[in-house]
Write a protein that holds these residues in place. Sequence first.
Motif, PDB file in Angstrom:
ATOM      1  N   LEU A 275     -15.003  99.751  16.475  1.00 14.99           N
ATOM      2  CA  LEU A 275     -13.638  99.972  15.995  1.00 14.99           C
ATOM      3  C   LEU A 275     -13.632 101.018  14.884  1.00 14.99           C
ATOM      4  CD1 LEU A 275     -10.622  99.194  15.913  1.00 14.99           C
ATOM      5  CD2 LEU A 275     -11.236  97.524  14.140  1.00 14.99           C
ATOM      6  N   ALA A 276     -14.537 100.871  13.921  1.00 15.92           N
ATOM      7  CA  ALA A 276     -14.603 101.827  12.819  1.00 15.92           C
ATOM      8  C   ALA A 276     -14.961 103.224  13.310  1.00 15.92           C
ATOM      9  CB  ALA A 276     -15.615 101.343  11.770  1.00 15.92           C
ATOM     10  N   THR A 277     -15.880 103.305  14.272  1.00 18.63           N
ATOM     11  CA  THR A 277     -16.262 104.606  14.833  1.00 18.63           C
ATOM     12  C   THR A 277     -15.099 105.250  15.572  1.00 18.63           C
ATOM     13  OG1 THR A 277     -18.544 103.834  15.079  1.00 18.63           O
ATOM     14  CG2 THR A 277     -17.924 105.785  16.315  1.00 18.63           C
ATOM     15  N   ALA A 278     -14.362 104.445  16.338  1.00 17.38           N
ATOM     16  CA  ALA A 278     -13.206 104.968  17.078  1.00 17.38           C
ATOM     17  C   ALA A 278     -12.157 105.526  16.121  1.00 17.38           C
ATOM     18  CB  ALA A 278     -12.596 103.861  17.939  1.00 17.38           C
ATOM     19  N   ALA A 279     -11.865 104.780  15.060  1.00 18.49           N
ATOM     20  CA  ALA A 279     -10.879 105.240  14.086  1.00 18.49           C
ATOM     21  C   ALA A 279     -11.359 106.496  13.372  1.00 18.49           C
ATOM     22  CB  ALA A 279     -10.592 104.129  13.081  1.00 18.49           C
TER      23      ALA A 279
ATOM     24  N   ALA B  75     -17.675 115.236  15.464  1.00 19.45           N
ATOM     25  CA  ALA B  75     -17.042 114.787  16.705  1.00 19.45           C
ATOM     26  C   ALA B  75     -18.089 114.561  17.785  1.00 19.45           C
ATOM     27  CB  ALA B  75     -16.005 115.812  17.162  1.00 19.45           C
ATOM     28  N   ARG B  76     -19.063 115.458  17.866  1.00 15.62           N
ATOM     29  CA  ARG B  76     -20.108 115.317  18.890  1.00 15.62           C
ATOM     30  C   ARG B  76     -21.017 114.131  18.582  1.00 15.62           C
ATOM     31  NH1 ARG B  76     -22.817 113.899  22.011  1.00 15.62           N
ATOM     32  NH2 ARG B  76     -24.106 114.937  23.583  1.00 15.62           N
ATOM     33  N   ALA B  77     -21.348 113.926  17.310  1.00 15.81           N
ATOM     34  CA  ALA B  77     -22.240 112.831  16.954  1.00 15.81           C
ATOM     35  C   ALA B  77     -21.576 111.468  17.162  1.00 15.81           C
ATOM     36  CB  ALA B  77     -22.685 112.986  15.502  1.00 15.81           C
ATOM     37  N   LEU B  78     -20.310 111.342  16.799  1.00 11.52           N
ATOM     38  CA  LEU B  78     -19.615 110.065  16.943  1.00 11.52           C
ATOM     39  C   LEU B  78     -19.407 109.689  18.400  1.00 11.52           C
ATOM     40  CD1 LEU B  78     -16.907 110.348  14.134  1.00 11.52           C
ATOM     41  CD2 LEU B  78     -19.014 109.004  14.093  1.00 11.52           C
ATOM     42  N   ARG B  79     -19.397 110.670  19.269  1.00 13.32           N
ATOM     43  CA  ARG B  79     -19.159 110.409  20.696  1.00 13.32           C
ATOM     44  C   ARG B  79     -20.178 109.416  21.267  1.00 13.32           C
ATOM     45  NH1 ARG B  79     -20.326 113.652  25.676  1.00 13.32           N
ATOM     46  NH2 ARG B  79     -18.617 113.256  27.156  1.00 13.32           N
ATOM     47  N   THR B  80     -21.412 109.492  20.812  1.00 11.56           N
ATOM     48  CA  THR B  80     -22.455 108.607  21.348  1.00 11.56           C
ATOM     49  C   THR B  80     -22.891 107.536  20.360  1.00 11.56           C
ATOM     50  OG1 THR B  80     -24.085 110.283  20.696  1.00 11.56           O
ATOM     51  CG2 THR B  80     -23.358 110.300  22.985  1.00 11.56           C
ATOM     52  N   ALA B  81     -22.372 107.562  19.140  1.00 11.66           N
ATOM     53  CA  ALA B  81     -22.747 106.544  18.152  1.00 11.66           C
ATOM     54  C   ALA B  81     -22.167 105.183  18.557  1.00 11.66           C
ATOM     55  CB  ALA B  81     -22.230 106.951  16.772  1.00 11.66           C
ATOM     56  N   TRP B  82     -22.977 104.140  18.480  1.00  8.47           N
ATOM     57  CA  TRP B  82     -22.556 102.772  18.782  1.00  8.47           C
ATOM     58  C   TRP B  82     -22.038 102.623  20.223  1.00  8.47           C
ATOM     59  CZ3 TRP B  82     -24.030  99.095  15.485  1.00  8.47           C
ATOM     60  CH2 TRP B  82     -24.332  99.497  14.182  1.00  8.47           C
ATOM     61  N   GLY B  83     -22.607 103.392  21.122  1.00  5.70           N
ATOM     62  CA  GLY B  83     -22.245 103.250  22.525  1.00  5.70           C
ATOM     63  C   GLY B  83     -21.665 104.523  23.099  1.00  5.70           C
TER      64      GLY B  83
ATOM     65  N   CYS C  46     -13.176 108.822  21.012  1.00  2.00           N
ATOM     66  CA  CYS C  46     -14.302 109.751  20.901  1.00  2.00           C
ATOM     67  C   CYS C  46     -14.185 110.887  21.914  1.00  2.00           C
ATOM     68  CB  CYS C  46     -15.617 109.000  21.057  1.00  2.00           C
ATOM     69  SG  CYS C  46     -16.009 107.931  19.653  1.00  2.00           S
ATOM     70  N   GLU C  47     -13.703 110.592  23.102  1.00  2.00           N
ATOM     71  CA  GLU C  47     -13.505 111.655  24.090  1.00  2.00           C
ATOM     72  C   GLU C  47     -12.368 112.582  23.658  1.00  2.00           C
ATOM     73  OE1 GLU C  47     -15.775 111.411  27.728  1.00  2.00           O
ATOM     74  OE2 GLU C  47     -16.116 111.957  25.643  1.00  2.00           O
ATOM     75  N   ALA C  48     -11.327 112.016  23.058  1.00  8.30           N
ATOM     76  CA  ALA C  48     -10.223 112.845  22.575  1.00  8.30           C
ATOM     77  C   ALA C  48     -10.692 113.766  21.451  1.00  8.30           C
ATOM     78  CB  ALA C  48      -9.080 111.956  22.088  1.00  8.30           C
TER      79      ALA C  48
ATOM     80  N   PRO D 254     -19.820 107.012  25.887  1.00  2.92           N
ATOM     81  CA  PRO D 254     -18.600 106.735  26.658  1.00  2.92           C
ATOM     82  C   PRO D 254     -18.845 105.917  27.920  1.00  2.92           C
ATOM     83  CG  PRO D 254     -18.577 108.995  25.863  1.00  2.92           C
ATOM     84  CD  PRO D 254     -19.916 108.440  25.508  1.00  2.92           C
ATOM     85  N   GLN D 255     -19.934 106.209  28.640  1.00  2.00           N
ATOM     86  CA  GLN D 255     -20.194 105.468  29.872  1.00  2.00           C
ATOM     87  C   GLN D 255     -20.516 104.001  29.582  1.00  2.00           C
ATOM     88  OE1 GLN D 255     -21.888 108.121  28.811  1.00  2.00           O
ATOM     89  NE2 GLN D 255     -24.122 107.893  29.054  1.00  2.00           N
ATOM     90  N   ASP D 256     -21.157 103.724  28.447  1.00  5.43           N
ATOM     91  CA  ASP D 256     -21.448 102.340  28.080  1.00  5.43           C
ATOM     92  C   ASP D 256     -20.164 101.581  27.760  1.00  5.43           C
ATOM     93  OD1 ASP D 256     -24.208 102.868  28.283  1.00  5.43           O
ATOM     94  OD2 ASP D 256     -24.273 103.601  26.218  1.00  5.43           O
ATOM     95  N   CYS D 257     -19.267 102.239  27.040  1.00 13.25           N
ATOM     96  CA  CYS D 257     -18.003 101.596  26.682  1.00 13.25           C
ATOM     97  C   CYS D 257     -17.137 101.361  27.915  1.00 13.25           C
ATOM     98  CB  CYS D 257     -17.256 102.453  25.654  1.00 13.25           C
ATOM     99  SG  CYS D 257     -18.062 102.532  24.032  1.00 13.25           S
ATOM    100  N   ARG D 258     -17.139 102.328  28.837  1.00 15.18           N
ATOM    101  CA  ARG D 258     -16.361 102.145  30.070  1.00 15.18           C
ATOM    102  C   ARG D 258     -16.926 101.002  30.908  1.00 15.18           C
ATOM    103  NH1 ARG D 258     -16.704 108.047  30.201  1.00 15.18           N
ATOM    104  NH2 ARG D 258     -14.753 108.897  29.382  1.00 15.18           N
ATOM    105  N   ALA D 259     -18.234 100.884  30.952  1.00 16.19           N
ATOM    106  CA  ALA D 259     -18.853  99.797  31.710  1.00 16.19           C
ATOM    107  C   ALA D 259     -18.478  98.450  31.103  1.00 16.19           C
ATOM    108  CB  ALA D 259     -20.376  99.974  31.720  1.00 16.19           C
ATOM    109  N   GLU D 260     -18.460  98.361  29.774  1.00 16.92           N
ATOM    110  CA  GLU D 260     -18.077  97.100  29.134  1.00 16.92           C
ATOM    111  C   GLU D 260     -16.613  96.799  29.400  1.00 16.92           C
ATOM    112  OE1 GLU D 260     -18.278  94.786  24.855  1.00 16.92           O
ATOM    113  OE2 GLU D 260     -19.654  96.409  25.340  1.00 16.92           O
ATOM    114  N   LEU D 261     -15.781  97.822  29.397  1.00 12.45           N
ATOM    115  CA  LEU D 261     -14.364  97.608  29.691  1.00 12.45           C
ATOM    116  C   LEU D 261     -14.183  97.065  31.099  1.00 12.45           C
ATOM    117  CD1 LEU D 261     -11.335  97.979  29.132  1.00 12.45           C
ATOM    118  CD2 LEU D 261     -11.565 100.349  29.874  1.00 12.45           C
ATOM    119  N   LEU D 262     -14.883  97.651  32.072  1.00 10.98           N
ATOM    120  CA  LEU D 262     -14.767  97.190  33.448  1.00 10.98           C
ATOM    121  C   LEU D 262     -15.276  95.772  33.609  1.00 10.98           C
ATOM    122  CD1 LEU D 262     -15.865 100.426  35.361  1.00 10.98           C
ATOM    123  CD2 LEU D 262     -13.559  99.454  35.202  1.00 10.98           C
ATOM    124  N   ASN D 263     -16.395  95.455  32.950  1.00 11.40           N
ATOM    125  CA  ASN D 263     -16.940  94.093  33.030  1.00 11.40           C
ATOM    126  C   ASN D 263     -16.000  93.100  32.366  1.00 11.40           C
ATOM    127  OD1 ASN D 263     -19.230  95.012  34.356  1.00 11.40           O
ATOM    128  ND2 ASN D 263     -20.384  95.315  32.448  1.00 11.40           N
ATOM    129  N   GLY D 264     -15.384  93.509  31.255  1.00 10.71           N
ATOM    130  CA  GLY D 264     -14.481  92.616  30.543  1.00 10.71           C
ATOM    131  C   GLY D 264     -13.193  92.350  31.283  1.00 10.71           C
TER     132      GLY D 264
END
Length: 317
Positions: A188-192, A295-303, A263-265, A305-315
């Motif tokens: 959440l903090a990374t996204a913000a 912006a580039r570093a935060l994109r992969t920090a703490w997960g 992060c993608e935005a 994009p593909q990891d976050c999308r996979a968790e979203l789909l599983n959830g």
Amino acid sequence: MRFLLDTEQRAFADSLHAMLTAAATPSVVRDWSRGEQASGRALWARIAEAGVFALAIPEAHQGLGLRPVELAVAFVELGRHAVPGPLVETVAAAALLPDPGLAERFLPALAAGQSMATVAHEGAYALDGDAAAVHLALGADGLRLAPGHDGTVRPSLDPARRLTRLLPGGELLAEAPPVRRALCWARLATAAQALGVGLALLERTVAYVGQRVQFGAPIGSFQAVKHRLADAKIALEFARPLVLGAAVTMAPADVAAAKASACEAAYTTARAALQLHGAIGYTAEYDLSLWLTKARALRTAWGAPQDCRAELLNGRA
């Protein structure tokens, strides 16, 4: 659902924005990247005094209670001003230490800004281990208080994100730490923070294209430039409600969606900003680079994009 910040939340954001603007953070970031921490620590103390870190800490341990919405509001401003330091890691550390004994031992100092914390898996790089006083290492046997770092700072894509390896061993704090809870707060903090980075890049690029002239007209008047900026604006505005909505629910799938979107935005906006600035955008001396690399570093920090999308789909399954 229509989500709007209330008067107090907007005032909180405005006060942080004013404070960080007056702090001239680009010079602080450059000092930090060189290992000169005095100005960064002074700014850290002011951020803590404003109550930012206390938003992730219970009142029983000198915090303001767990207030993820206000934390997201604060981290947007921290990203907008490219504030350096283990900001997200300190929030994650607070979430990893809910046990009353550990909380009383560590959290008051984190809330007051008297110490910084960093978190990493054993054997992985830790962010700003040379600045942190609390080094938490996650391993197969649980959560340990590492005895420090190896003394070597590794370069990172973002010069303000200084990487170190934590020393092995140390005190075992918890055999079953709440890793999933900590990951949720960190994402959440990374996204913000990423959302704030993207907003800063957009603001700076809009100002630049209004000043740069080609063929007798500002390049911001060209249709192709307008389209690039509009795409960036739309991506950021779609990410904003996801971040705030995730802060309301704190559901892991919602937070993962917010992290991927924000992060993608920010990354999309960074690419547009770099291209529309032309050659000057590539120079490290130009302040734009402080946000581009983040912006580039935060994109992969703490997960990633593909990891976050996979968790979203599983959830959502």
